[in-house]
Design an enzyme around this catalytic site. Structure first.
Site, PDB file in Angstrom:
ATOM      1  N   VAL A  62       0.838  -1.203   0.000  1.00  0.00           N
ATOM      2  CA  VAL A  62       0.000   0.000   0.000  1.00  0.00           C
ATOM      3  C   VAL A  62       0.872   1.252   0.000  1.00  0.00           C
ATOM      4  CG1 VAL A  62      -1.745   1.266   1.335  1.00  0.00           C
ATOM      5  CG2 VAL A  62      -1.754  -1.239   1.340  1.00  0.00           C
ATOM      6  N   CYS A  63       0.453   2.278  -0.747  1.00  0.00           N
ATOM      7  CA  CYS A  63       1.061   3.604  -0.654  1.00  0.00           C
ATOM      8  C   CYS A  63      -0.036   4.645  -0.869  1.00  0.00           C
ATOM      9  CB  CYS A  63       2.219   3.778  -1.638  1.00  0.00           C
ATOM     10  SG  CYS A  63       1.721   3.949  -3.358  1.00  0.00           S
ATOM     11  N   ARG A  64       0.323   5.849  -1.221  1.00  0.00           N
ATOM     12  CA  ARG A  64      -0.665   6.911  -1.393  1.00  0.00           C
ATOM     13  C   ARG A  64      -1.525   6.695  -2.632  1.00  0.00           C
ATOM     14  NH1 ARG A  64      -0.593  11.737  -4.206  1.00  0.00           N
ATOM     15  NH2 ARG A  64      -2.038  13.303  -3.429  1.00  0.00           N
ATOM     16  N   GLY A  66      -0.429   4.250  -5.419  1.00  0.00           N
ATOM     17  CA  GLY A  66      -0.155   2.993  -6.111  1.00  0.00           C
ATOM     18  C   GLY A  66       1.173   2.971  -6.833  1.00  0.00           C
ATOM     19  N   MET A  90      -4.047   4.751  -0.949  1.00  0.00           N
ATOM     20  CA  MET A  90      -4.878   5.343   0.103  1.00  0.00           C
ATOM     21  C   MET A  90      -5.796   6.436  -0.430  1.00  0.00           C
ATOM     22  SD  MET A  90      -4.371   3.543   2.728  1.00  0.00           S
ATOM     23  CE  MET A  90      -5.258   4.531   3.928  1.00  0.00           C
TER      24      MET A  90
END
Length: 103
Positions: A62-64, A66, A90
């Site tokens: 997961v990141c902000r 992708g 996210m």
């Protein structure tokens, strides 16, 4: 590279499935809001901390948005880990988030 949609991750959590989420955002981003139960290893530290991961455990990265998680997914996959990139990150997450210190 394997990918999963945010909605699919949310559904897995909703039905009680155990999911192993690895958040590769920076500390300040994670403190602003993260999925409950994540493991946090910033992307810049991943090569030094990947020994904390189990190669027999599937992880959703997961990141902000992708992009960073895509880089992390590709790197970990090359190292023999079972990893899937959460597309949309996210920014697409609509469920509850925690705002506290994480590991």
């Amino acid at each position: 590279m394997k990918e999963i949609l945010v909605e699919q991750v949310q559904q897995r959590i909703l039905v009680g499935e155990t999911v192993h989420l690895l958040d590769v955002r920076e500390v300040d981003e994670v403190q602003q809001g993260h999925i409950p139960g994540i493991l946090h290893i910033p992307l810049g530290l991943l090569e030094f901390r990947m020994h904390e991961l189990d190669k027999n455990t599937p992880y959703i990265i997961v990141c902000r948005s992708g992009a960073r998680s895509g880089r992390a997914t590709a790197f970990l996959q090359e190292q023999g880990y079972d990893v899937t990139n959460m597309v949309g990150g996210m920014l697409a997450w609509q469920d509850a988030m925690e705002q506290e210190e994480v590991q």
